[in-house]
Design a protein around this motif. Structure first.
Motif, PDB file in Angstrom:
ATOM      1  N   ASP A  59       0.834  -1.203   0.000  1.00  0.00           N
ATOM      2  CA  ASP A  59       0.000   0.000   0.000  1.00  0.00           C
ATOM      3  C   ASP A  59       0.868   1.252   0.000  1.00  0.00           C
ATOM      4  O   ASP A  59       0.529   2.258  -0.622  1.00  0.00           O
ATOM      5  CB  ASP A  59      -0.919  -0.006   1.222  1.00  0.00           C
ATOM      6  CG  ASP A  59      -1.968  -1.106   1.153  1.00  0.00           C
ATOM      7  OD1 ASP A  59      -2.233  -1.593   0.034  1.00  0.00           O
ATOM      8  OD2 ASP A  59      -2.517  -1.473   2.215  1.00  0.00           O
ATOM      9  N   ALA A 112       2.107   1.889  -3.457  1.00  0.00           N
ATOM     10  CA  ALA A 112       0.997   2.318  -4.308  1.00  0.00           C
ATOM     11  C   ALA A 112       0.766   3.820  -4.175  1.00  0.00           C
ATOM     12  O   ALA A 112       0.513   4.519  -5.169  1.00  0.00           O
ATOM     13  CB  ALA A 112      -0.270   1.542  -3.952  1.00  0.00           C
ATOM     14  N   GLN A 166       3.865   5.530  -5.865  1.00  0.00           N
ATOM     15  CA  GLN A 166       3.858   5.353  -7.312  1.00  0.00           C
ATOM     16  C   GLN A 166       2.765   6.178  -7.969  1.00  0.00           C
ATOM     17  O   GLN A 166       2.956   6.732  -9.067  1.00  0.00           O
ATOM     18  CB  GLN A 166       3.691   3.879  -7.656  1.00  0.00           C
ATOM     19  CG  GLN A 166       4.022   3.544  -9.099  1.00  0.00           C
ATOM     20  CD  GLN A 166       4.016   2.054  -9.347  1.00  0.00           C
ATOM     21  OE1 GLN A 166       3.088   1.516  -9.934  1.00  0.00           O
ATOM     22  NE2 GLN A 166       5.063   1.376  -8.889  1.00  0.00           N
ATOM     23  N   ASP A 167       1.624   6.304  -7.320  1.00  0.00           N
ATOM     24  CA  ASP A 167       0.544   7.110  -7.866  1.00  0.00           C
ATOM     25  C   ASP A 167       0.958   8.573  -7.974  1.00  0.00           C
ATOM     26  O   ASP A 167       0.725   9.229  -9.001  1.00  0.00           O
ATOM     27  CB  ASP A 167      -0.707   6.981  -7.002  1.00  0.00           C
ATOM     28  CG  ASP A 167      -1.852   7.848  -7.516  1.00  0.00           C
ATOM     29  OD1 ASP A 167      -2.314   7.620  -8.653  1.00  0.00           O
ATOM     30  OD2 ASP A 167      -2.272   8.764  -6.783  1.00  0.00           O
TER      31      ASP A 167
END
Length: 592
Positions: free
Chosen positions: A67, A70, A73-74
């Protein structure tokens, strides 16, 4: 070889919420520009979550994307797709391709000219097409516009001022440990007259003012506490006040204080949390940015809180790169790679920030007369960090070292064929060789990086073998278990030597027979998220030296020319080793 440069200016657009990315310089030629929109407030509001995710990643690692990654990276993907859109993205990819053909890297230099942009974590830039974070592949700097500044010619010694601030009311620092790490790291260069290290303990405003007026300082290194004051929208460092408690010095005030120095120090390293953070309304409100804007040539800092292990790993990679005559931009990238290898699944490589004015090479230190060179005493383990002592002990008696961490015989899955046993044994005795002292001008140019500096340089700068002459080759046979990070091969090379590595055997990435792999690993999986290096198969054999951050692919075999002194380590290209089983057998020849 110095990197080529892709200089990208990102500034305000004609409407609120709009921006323009403009290529100012590129190795591929052309100066395209593209408009884009970005929800700056939303990204700035996510910063606390991002910082918490990055710091939490230091203690967790998973096979699938976590998580925490994530979130990172977003943000990185959104920044990349915004700033590198259209013709700007084409210019970036063309520059990468042209530089690759020439055997060069590309320095991505970001010139941020719109308020608020400095508060964004540009070090997280993520190219979804190649599945790579830019700062892990290429040097990434935050450019501060300035007139050309020539490389500073210095007659030894290079003068370094270490500053420690541990005021009452804040978490206490281990002052003696911080001092010993820096002194141990610089010991050889202090002994031969190349470096002069002075200390300012209990850092106060008046104390620093007096030191700056005493004479020239080339490098300043701050160890202490930092923060970003959202009320004043400015970075602060915690000095020691008259009552012994924290005296929070703003970035702008510190810049004025450092301007008292003649000449202005070329390098400042801020080993303090959030010293690289910026604000949403002022481009140069952060401590690092303010110092660079005031005239400091290079400022290395941290945009988030950072764990001790990550700071130590950064120091190792940072200093080793400089010892190999890399520029500061590439040294920071090497520090990131060091963090990446130190903790599987960590995201703390995004934390360091480099603000740079002009060229990445800061100093040209004149050689010291041979008559004045005094080799430091051989290391005996006294006063070393826990990380340095075992490595030095190994090199004192390489013969007899044995591979560690072999997997148990029943490690293979129950429904799979038993693993082919790897060859095992001890390395052939390594004859003693002449002591080699690495005296490099580039390493003293950056005589300071915070935590763990002794472990970073102790292995590289100190001679590691006894006298005598060597033969032309040594060999080692060992097992490389799939569930162990790194295995010490037991062979040590110097610049110009080469390792010839052959690998065989098989292993498993989980409990099923279908997960069986050979030394080349699994190449059919589309995601590279669980790989240590993206260009090699998941679970394949990889290697590195224990003194450099570079990790290279091995597979079934390779020949690796040693770029520096160091001991060879072999490992597995996987960030989650928990379900792995089996082992590969490796046969290594050292050609000298």
């Amino acid at each position: 070889m110095d990197p080529a440069v892709l200089e990208l200016e990102i500034g305000p657009g004609p409407e609120p919420g709009s921006y323009v990315a403009r290529v100012l310089r590129s190795v591929g030629g052309g100066e395209p520009s593209e408009p884009f929109r970005l929800d700056l407030d939303e990204l700035v509001d996510r910063r606390p979550l991002l910082e918490a995710s990055v710091l939490a990643s230091a203690v967790s690692a998973r096979r699938v994307m976590s998580d925490a990654e994530a979130v990172l990276q977003d943000v990185g993907r959104r920044l990349f797709e915004s700033a590198f859109t259209g013709s700007v993205g084409t210019a970036y990819r063309t520059s990468i391709a042209v530089a690759s053909e020439r055997g060069m890297s590309v320095q991505v230099s970001l010139r941020l000219t719109a308020p608020g942009l400095a508060a964004l974590p540009w070090e997280a830039l993520y190219d979804a097409d190649t599945e790579r974070y830019l700062c892990r592949k290429e040097p990434l700097v935050r450019n501060v516009p300035a007139a050309h500044t020539p490389i500073l010619q210095i007659a030894p010694p290079l003068r370094v001022l270490g500053m420690i601030s541990s005021p009452r009311g804040l978490p206490m620092l281990d002052v003696e440990l911080e001092r010993s790490r820096l002194e141990e790291a610089l010991g050889p260069h202090i002994a031969d007259g190349r470096v002069e290290l002075s200390w300012l303990n209990d850092l106060t405003w008046d104390g620093l003012h007096a030191k700056l007026l005493e004479g020239a300082w080339h490098v300043l290194h701050f160890i202490g506490h930092g923060a970003y004051d959202t009320a004043s929208d400015e970075g602060v460092l915690a000095f020691v006040g008259r009552d012994g408690r924290a005296d929070y010095v703003t970035a702008s005030a510190l810049a004025d204080l450092l301007d008292e120095a003649e000449p202005t120090p070329r390098l400042v390293v801020l080993n303090s949390c959030q010293s690289g953070a910026g604000g949403p309304t002022d481009l140069f409100s952060g401590t690092a940015a303010a110092l660079a804007h005031s005239g400091i040539h290079a400022v290395a800092a941290m945009q988030f809180s950072i764990s001790d292990d990550a700071a130590l790993a950064f120091s190792r990679g940072f200093y080793t790169a400089l010892a190999n005559n890399r520029g500061i931009d590439e040294a920071v990238r090497s520090g990131r790679i060091g963090i990446l290898g130190a903790g599987r699944g960590t995201l703390e490589w995004v934390t360091p920030v480099l603000y740079l004015r002009g060229d990445a090479h800061l100093f040209d230190l004149a050689p010291v007369s041979a008559d004045h060179v005094r080799p430091p005493p051989p290391p005996a383990g006294v006063g070393m960090t826990d990380a340095a002592a075992p490595a030095l002990a190994r090199t004192a008696a390489r013969a007899g070292a044995s591979p560690a961490g072999a997997a148990p015989a029943d490690a293979a899955p129950a429904d799979a064929a038993p693993a082919e046993p790897g060859r095992s044994g001890t390395p052939s005795p390594r004859p003693p060789r002449r002591r080699r002292w690495a005296i490099l001008g580039a390493v003293v140019a950056l005589a300071v990086v915070g935590i763990g500096v002794a472990a970073a340089l102790g292995l590289y700068l100190l001679g590691r073998d006894g006298g005598g002459s060597g033969d032309q080759g040594s060999t080692a046979e060992l097992a490389v278990p799939l569930d162990v990070d790194w295995v010490d091969v037991g062979l040590y090379c110097t610049l110009g030597d080469e390792f010839v590595i052959e690998v065989s055997g098989r292993g498993w990435l989980d409990k099923t027979a279908a997960s069986q792999i050979g030394p080349e690993g699994l190449t059919s999986d589309e995601s590279t998220a669980t790989r240590v290096i993206p260009d090699a198969g998941t679970g394949s054999v990889i290697g590195k030296l224990d003194t450099t951050p570079e990790i290279f692919a091995v597979g079934t075999g390779t020949t690796y020319p040693c770029p520096a002194q160091g001991g060879l380590l072999l490992g597995i290209n996987d960030t989650d080793l928990a379900d792995n089983s089996g082992e590969f057998g490796a046969f290594v020849t050292l050609n000298q």
